[in-house]
Structure formats: C-alpha cells, structure tokens
Design an enzyme around this catalytic site. Structure first.
Site, PDB file in Angstrom:
ATOM      1  N   THR A 291      -6.558   3.196  10.596  1.00  0.00           N
ATOM      2  CA  THR A 291      -6.514   4.053  12.221  1.00  0.00           C
ATOM      3  C   THR A 291      -7.272   2.928  13.737  1.00  0.00           C
ATOM      4  OG1 THR A 291      -5.672   5.919  11.151  1.00  0.00           O
ATOM      5  CG2 THR A 291      -6.843   5.799  13.022  1.00  0.00           C
TER       6      THR A 291
ATOM      7  N   ASN B 208     -10.358   0.031   2.637  1.00  0.00           N
ATOM      8  CA  ASN B 208      -8.735  -0.011   3.684  1.00  0.00           C
ATOM      9  C   ASN B 208      -9.323   0.561   4.956  1.00  0.00           C
ATOM     10  OD1 ASN B 208      -8.238   0.236   1.140  1.00  0.00           O
ATOM     11  ND2 ASN B 208      -6.525   1.586   0.898  1.00  0.00           N
TER      12      ASN B 208
ATOM     13  N   GLU C 220      -4.221   6.901  -7.066  1.00  0.00           N
ATOM     14  CA  GLU C 220      -5.087   7.605  -6.762  1.00  0.00           C
ATOM     15  C   GLU C 220      -5.007   9.054  -6.865  1.00  0.00           C
ATOM     16  OE1 GLU C 220      -4.794  10.113  -2.286  1.00  0.00           O
ATOM     17  OE2 GLU C 220      -4.334   7.719  -2.020  1.00  0.00           O
TER      18      GLU C 220
ATOM     19  N   ASP D 230       1.171   5.483  -5.434  1.00  0.00           N
ATOM     20  CA  ASP D 230       0.723   6.913  -4.753  1.00  0.00           C
ATOM     21  C   ASP D 230       1.446   7.862  -4.957  1.00  0.00           C
ATOM     22  OD1 ASP D 230       0.068   8.457  -3.444  1.00  0.00           O
ATOM     23  OD2 ASP D 230       0.015   7.873  -1.240  1.00  0.00           O
TER      24      ASP D 230
ATOM     25  N   HIS E 172      -7.383  10.982   5.946  1.00  0.00           N
ATOM     26  CA  HIS E 172      -6.012   9.088   6.761  1.00  0.00           C
ATOM     27  C   HIS E 172      -6.041   9.884   8.059  1.00  0.00           C
ATOM     28  CE1 HIS E 172      -4.696   8.646   2.187  1.00  0.00           C
ATOM     29  NE2 HIS E 172      -4.883   7.197   2.683  1.00  0.00           N
TER      30      HIS E 172
ATOM     31  N   ASP F 112       0.626  -1.333  -0.259  1.00  0.00           N
ATOM     32  CA  ASP F 112      -0.295   0.159  -0.108  1.00  0.00           C
ATOM     33  C   ASP F 112       0.847   1.493   0.027  1.00  0.00           C
ATOM     34  OD1 ASP F 112      -2.838   1.019   0.176  1.00  0.00           O
ATOM     35  OD2 ASP F 112      -2.032   1.424   1.905  1.00  0.00           O
ATOM     36  N   HIS F 113       0.398   2.105  -0.654  1.00  0.00           N
ATOM     37  CA  HIS F 113       0.958   3.691  -1.107  1.00  0.00           C
ATOM     38  C   HIS F 113       2.071   3.815  -1.599  1.00  0.00           C
ATOM     39  CE1 HIS F 113      -2.379   6.457   0.283  1.00  0.00           C
ATOM     40  NE2 HIS F 113      -3.278   5.226   1.062  1.00  0.00           N
TER      41      HIS F 113
END
Length: 287
Positions: free
Chosen positions: A236, A233, A136, A106, A183, A84-85
């Site tokens: 947190t 997604n 994204e 990303d 986020h 991810d990212h």
C-alpha cells in the site's frame, strides 16, 4: 545478474537479525521503481506479485512475471521473485515455470485444522518444484477490503505453541505472523505486539514475515526486525506514493494527456519510498 532466490535472501537476513524488503508490484512502473530504489541503497530486494495482481492482469501471470524477470536480471543488486497470497492451486503450479523462486500460500481464512491440511499439501507441491514456501497463521486483517480483526478476536493473533505445531507439521519455510499489523492501511498507526513477536521468534525455527507493513510506524518496524522479523512485505505504501504524486501532477497540469509524463512522476515517488523503507529496515542492524 542472475535471479536471486527468496529463500537465500530471507535466510541470510534472518541469520543476521536483519530483514529483506519485499514489495508488491502491479505494473511495470512498480517493478522498475522497486529495483531502482534498491539499487540506490545497494540492498537486495524481493519483487512480489499477488494473486490479486494476477487477477487484475486478466488472470495472466506471465506478462508481468516475464517483465519482472527481465528487469531483475539487469539489476545491479540481488532481486528475487515471489508469488504472494496464493489461494489457487493452478497458480501455485505455474510459479516455478514463470521464474518465481517462492510462494506465499494463504489458507489463513480457514479454521486451524483445515489451514494446516491445505498448507501441507501446498508445501509438498511447492517443494517438489524447488519453491520456498511461506504460509500464514493467525489473520492479518484488511485483505480484499475486509475489516481488520479485533486484536482480541479468536485467531486474530498467532499463538506461539500452535505456530510451532503448524510449522513442524506443514514443513513450510517461513511463517507470516499476525502481531497487530493490517493489510491496506493508509495511516501508519498499527500497534505491534512486540512481546508476542519475541515469543514467536523463540518458538519457531523458520524466518518470520510481517505483512501489512505499510501501516506500521518506522520505529515499530525497526523493533520488529530486531525482534525476529526476516521479511517485511510492503504494498500500500508504494501505491499511496504513486497515486499522491500523480494526483499532484495532474492537478498542476490539467492539460496533460501523455501518460508517460505522470507515470514518470509516480514511478519516481515510488523509487524514493522504496529507498526510504529499505533505509528504515537497515536501522535494525546498522552493521
């Protein structure tokens, strides 16, 4: 069971107007909790390792990746691994060898033309390695401690026409869209733009992804899935569940020094949160 692929899980979910939950993992306890929570609901799930999580693990991808692969192969529900990212080209090239079937590249911090060019190169690299790739467009703020963008700031929301051009020219397999989530939110107060989501869903031929879902109220998540989000997604919310449970345990047991005692409590809290979130998403398509 054998590892599932993110592409097949998300595509299947999107076609059924439902969504697969994708949880970011940092420790082995995260991995075990996500799988146990998914097994308790009978739902497939995606384990996500972010570039920031790799940095936390001294920049080494394989230790956590191999643990995740081993745990996933022993799961009773389909489990896929997603990187991810990703901003590092070197990390992108490591993904397939480490057991990942997909990456989220990303470049959303860049101006549109540069994002498009960088993402097209990344998509070519990913596809040459049989990786499904997510990108994204627009900016889901709050990443790396940065402030969320104002809802009306240029580039803060994903434009449907620009998104269609972006997907066509980059040939990505899924697109994370900016529709109001942020986020790293610890309060569930994000207001999603469901009208924008409807227009994006109508304009794009690929599954849509919602980042920053921990800050989205349950009813809004259900509406987002019903409106076309195929992958949700979550990061947190798991960390908050774990940290709150551990804080409570240590406050009640100040004499505790065996980390297994409080990590178990934290893991169990994450199992419950995973099952809860999967249950929320299932409300969008009860069948």
């Amino acid at each position: 069971m054998p590892l599932a692929t993110t592409g097949e899980l998300v595509t299947r979910a999107a076609e059924a107007r439902s969504a697969v939950a994708a949880f970011n993992v940092i420790t082995l306890e995260h991995v075990e909790a996500v799988i146990a929570g998914a097994e308790s609901t009978g739902a497939p799930v995606v384990l996500q390792v972010s570039e920031n999580a790799v940095k936390f693990r001294y920049g080494r991808l394989l230790p956590l990746a191999r643990a995740a692969v081993t745990a996933a192969e022993r799961a009773t529900v389909p489990v896929a691994l997603h990187l991810d990212h990703v901003q590092s080209d070197d990390l992108l090239r490591q993904a397939a060898r480490a057991g990942f079937s997909s990456v989220m590249y990303d470049a959303s911090r860049l101006p549109y033309t540069e994002n498009l060019a960088a993402t097209r190169v990344a998509a070519d690299c990913a596809h040459s390695r049989n990786l499904w790739i997510e990108a994204e467009l627009g900016q889901v703020g709050g990443k790396d401690g940065g402030p969320p963008l104002d809802a009306h700031a240029p580039g803060a929301r994903t434009d449907p026409g620009q998104a269609r051009d972006f997907v066509t020219r980059t040939e990505v397999d899924a697109l994370a869209v900016a529709i109001g989530s942020v986020h790293a939110m610890t309060t569930r107060t994000a207001a999603l733009d469901h009208d924008l989501l409807e227009r994006l869903s109508a304009a794009l031929p690929v599954p849509l992804v919602l980042h920053g879902s921990s800050g989205v109220p349950d009813d809004a998540l259900v509406a987002a899935v019903a409106g076309g989000i195929g992958k949700v997604n979550v990061g947190t919310a798991l960390n908050a569940a774990m940290t709150t449970a551990i804080r409570g345990f240590l406050a009640a047991h100040p004499e505790a020094v065996d980390s297994r005692r409080y990590l178990k409590v934290g893991r169990e809290a994450m199992v419950r949160e995973v099952a809860r979130i999967i249950g929320v998403l299932a409300r969008a398509n009860p069948s």
